[in-house]
Design a protein around this motif. Structure first.
Motif, PDB file in Angstrom:
ATOM      1  N   ASP A 163       4.735  16.013   4.485  1.00 50.95           N
ATOM      2  CA  ASP A 163       4.536  15.371   5.793  1.00 50.95           C
ATOM      3  C   ASP A 163       3.455  14.225   5.807  1.00 50.95           C
ATOM      4  OD1 ASP A 163       5.185  14.276   8.238  1.00 50.95           O
ATOM      5  OD2 ASP A 163       4.239  16.076   9.443  1.00 50.95           O
ATOM      6  N   ALA A 164       3.801  13.047   5.331  1.00 50.53           N
ATOM      7  CA  ALA A 164       2.629  12.260   5.065  1.00 50.53           C
ATOM      8  C   ALA A 164       3.432  10.626   4.927  1.00 50.53           C
ATOM      9  CB  ALA A 164       2.006  12.594   3.749  1.00 50.53           C
ATOM     10  N   PRO A 165       2.795   9.538   5.227  1.00 43.77           N
ATOM     11  CA  PRO A 165       3.390   8.445   5.094  1.00 43.77           C
ATOM     12  C   PRO A 165       3.935   8.100   3.640  1.00 43.77           C
ATOM     13  CG  PRO A 165       1.349   8.022   6.334  1.00 43.77           C
ATOM     14  CD  PRO A 165       1.517   9.506   5.792  1.00 43.77           C
ATOM     15  N   ARG A 166       4.997   7.446   3.576  1.00 46.43           N
ATOM     16  CA  ARG A 166       5.626   7.461   2.250  1.00 46.43           C
ATOM     17  C   ARG A 166       4.579   6.712   1.221  1.00 46.43           C
ATOM     18  NH1 ARG A 166       8.061  11.276   0.716  1.00 46.43           N
ATOM     19  NH2 ARG A 166       6.743  12.384   2.298  1.00 46.43           N
ATOM     20  N   ASP A 167       4.198   5.511   1.811  1.00 50.52           N
ATOM     21  CA  ASP A 167       3.126   4.590   0.881  1.00 50.52           C
ATOM     22  C   ASP A 167       1.939   5.708   0.221  1.00 50.52           C
ATOM     23  OD1 ASP A 167       4.541   2.548   1.539  1.00 50.52           O
ATOM     24  OD2 ASP A 167       3.205   1.558   2.701  1.00 50.52           O
TER      25      ASP A 167
ATOM     26  N   GLU B  17       3.806   7.954  -2.592  1.00 51.80           N
ATOM     27  CA  GLU B  17       3.929   7.188  -3.694  1.00 51.80           C
ATOM     28  C   GLU B  17       2.980   6.520  -4.497  1.00 51.80           C
ATOM     29  OE1 GLU B  17       7.053   6.257  -4.865  1.00 51.80           O
ATOM     30  OE2 GLU B  17       7.962   7.488  -3.469  1.00 51.80           O
ATOM     31  N   ASP B  18       1.746   6.353  -3.540  1.00 48.71           N
ATOM     32  CA  ASP B  18       0.555   5.966  -4.486  1.00 48.71           C
ATOM     33  C   ASP B  18       0.053   7.171  -5.219  1.00 48.71           C
ATOM     34  OD1 ASP B  18       0.628   3.544  -3.438  1.00 48.71           O
ATOM     35  OD2 ASP B  18      -0.929   3.848  -2.111  1.00 48.71           O
ATOM     36  N   PHE B  19       0.028   8.263  -4.580  1.00 43.69           N
ATOM     37  CA  PHE B  19      -0.363   9.471  -5.455  1.00 43.69           C
ATOM     38  C   PHE B  19       0.617   9.697  -6.634  1.00 43.69           C
ATOM     39  CE2 PHE B  19      -1.088  14.255  -5.825  1.00 43.69           C
ATOM     40  CZ  PHE B  19      -2.177  14.329  -6.067  1.00 43.69           C
ATOM     41  N   LEU B  20       1.848   9.678  -6.445  1.00 39.73           N
ATOM     42  CA  LEU B  20       2.847   9.848  -7.462  1.00 39.73           C
ATOM     43  C   LEU B  20       2.584   8.890  -8.490  1.00 39.73           C
ATOM     44  CD1 LEU B  20       5.402  11.258  -8.807  1.00 39.73           C
ATOM     45  CD2 LEU B  20       6.787   9.645  -7.460  1.00 39.73           C
ATOM     46  N   LEU B  21       2.257   7.824  -8.297  1.00 42.45           N
ATOM     47  CA  LEU B  21       1.699   6.445  -9.422  1.00 42.45           C
ATOM     48  C   LEU B  21       0.507   7.263 -10.085  1.00 42.45           C
ATOM     49  CD1 LEU B  21       2.151   4.015 -10.966  1.00 42.45           C
ATOM     50  CD2 LEU B  21       0.862   2.739  -9.004  1.00 42.45           C
ATOM     51  N   ALA B  22      -0.429   7.530  -9.345  1.00 41.96           N
ATOM     52  CA  ALA B  22      -1.616   8.243  -9.895  1.00 41.96           C
ATOM     53  C   ALA B  22      -1.354   9.395 -10.823  1.00 41.96           C
ATOM     54  CB  ALA B  22      -2.575   8.619  -8.841  1.00 41.96           C
ATOM     55  N   VAL B  23      -0.442  10.177 -10.524  1.00 40.86           N
ATOM     56  CA  VAL B  23      -0.362  11.509 -11.345  1.00 40.86           C
ATOM     57  C   VAL B  23       0.368  10.842 -12.537  1.00 40.86           C
ATOM     58  CG1 VAL B  23       1.124  13.512 -11.466  1.00 40.86           C
ATOM     59  CG2 VAL B  23      -0.046  12.965  -9.189  1.00 40.86           C
TER      60      VAL B  23
ATOM     61  N   ARG C  98      -5.914  12.863   0.940  1.00 42.80           N
ATOM     62  CA  ARG C  98      -5.806  13.372   2.118  1.00 42.80           C
ATOM     63  C   ARG C  98      -4.624  12.921   2.591  1.00 42.80           C
ATOM     64  NH1 ARG C  98     -11.492  12.095   2.410  1.00 42.80           N
ATOM     65  NH2 ARG C  98     -10.851   9.917   2.800  1.00 42.80           N
ATOM     66  N   LEU C  99      -3.806  13.987   3.657  1.00 48.27           N
ATOM     67  CA  LEU C  99      -2.847  13.530   4.265  1.00 48.27           C
ATOM     68  C   LEU C  99      -3.075  13.282   5.678  1.00 48.27           C
ATOM     69  CD1 LEU C  99      -0.849  17.035   3.359  1.00 48.27           C
ATOM     70  CD2 LEU C  99      -0.843  14.901   2.298  1.00 48.27           C
ATOM     71  N   GLY C 100      -2.362  12.273   6.142  1.00 49.03           N
ATOM     72  CA  GLY C 100      -2.409  11.712   7.401  1.00 49.03           C
ATOM     73  C   GLY C 100      -3.276  10.543   7.386  1.00 49.03           C
TER      74      GLY C 100
END
Length: 324
Positions: free
Chosen positions: A224-228, A231-237, A322-324
């Motif tokens: 439960d977090a903003p999609r941006d 997506e940014d975290f997925l790109l970093a991973v 961080r979430l949120g």
């Protein structure tokens, strides 16, 4: 590590100055910082204030509303991620150079954040910029309120600034200054309690990179977090996993945790690692982005915390958002 670090290779032929002012009262701040700004204007420098609103108001009043002293929103300069702050200061210097101004004086006041975990990123930053801005036409005066800031941050201020301004406004070498590489290596890698729990996702030996990406994306899709942000975290991973596969030693492993207030991913490999404490604070190949080397640099911009541990069993890169 071979050759110069990435941040050093991007320098224009100028010299950055990085001073600290530890002040006990607004009056002391004004007595030292305001003349410093006005002296800069008289010498043809640009003058910039990037501080808290309260500090900016005090300094604006002290220089009599001098219109050439530009006050910037602190959040526009010291953004959430430290590499972005470095880029912002470089852009500021370039803009003023295009206007024919040879140097920019900046009174800066970092917002270290509410927790020791937040402090660490900005303690790193204060040391890194000695290298990252080392060749740029900037003169920074970082101000620290001794009545408000905790002792660890005041100690860090003295270890990360090569010169200090004293109560008489004099500039003197700082005997407590620690060479940036040594200081950065001395900072701890904080414990992450989530790593002591069962991960949401675990891959012990990454062979199917595309499949792993889909698995990570599926888990992050439940957050439960903003999609941006997701997506940014997925790109970093993606970037860090790809780096481990290309440059590390097998096996490459990944573990992902989802907590109530943060997401953590740790990527490990068995490679020899590297010994560049400035890694990720600029593209690995300088301004030539076509050569790649942007993975860790991107990760530091996309994540709230990037922690690197290296030892006899390989390298671990831990990404936190961080979430949120």
């Amino acid at each position: 590590m071979t050759g110069q670090s990435a941040v050093a290779r991007t320098r224009p032929p100028h010299r950055y100055l990085h001073d600290a002012l530890l002040y006990d009262s607004p009056a002391e701040l004004v007595d030292i910082a305001a003349p410093w700004l006005l002296e800069g204007l008289a010498a043809g420098d640009a003058a910039v204030v990037a501080t808290s609103a309260a500090t900016a108001d005090v300094l604006r009043d002290a220089v009599g509303g001098e219109p050439r002293v530009h006050v910037l929103e602190r959040g526009d300069v010291y953004r959430a991620r430290t590499p972005t702050a470095i880029t912002t200061f470089r852009s500021l210097a370039e803009q003023r150079a295009a206007e024919g101004i040879s140097r920019v004086r900046v009174v800066g006041e970092v917002d270290f954040g509410p927790t020791e975990r937040d402090w660490l990123e900005w303690q790193r930053y204060e040391s890194v910029i000695n290298e990252a801005l080392g060749g740029w036409p900037l003169w920074g005066l970082c101000v620290f309120d001794t009545q408000r800031l905790p002792d660890p941050l005041l100690e860090s201020a003295l270890r990360t600034h090569s010169h200090v301004l004293d109560g008489d406004g004099g500039r003197a070498p700082n005997p407590q200054f620690t060479e940036p590489a040594a200081y950065l290596r001395s900072l701890p890698v904080p414990r992450e309690p989530l790593e002591e729990t069962v991960p949401r996702l675990e891959a012990g030996d990454v062979a199917d990179f595309i499949g792993l990406r889909h698995a990570v994306a599926a888990e992050l899709g439940t957050v439960d977090a903003p999609r941006d942000l997701v997506e940014d975290f997925l790109l970093a991973v993606d970037e860090m996993t790809s780096n481990a596969v290309r440059h590390g030693g097998p096996p490459v492993s990944l573990r992902l945790w989802v907590g109530g207030d943060r997401v953590v991913c740790t990527i490990r490999d068995r490679g020899p690692g590297f010994d560049d404490p400035f890694a990720g604070y600029g593209p690995a190949h300088g301004d030539d982005l076509s050569r790649g080397g942007m993975g860790l640099w991107l990760a530091r911009q996309l994540c709230d915390h990037v922690d690197i541990s290296a030892g006899e069993h390989g390298v671990a890169v831990r990404l936190t958002v961080r979430l949120g």
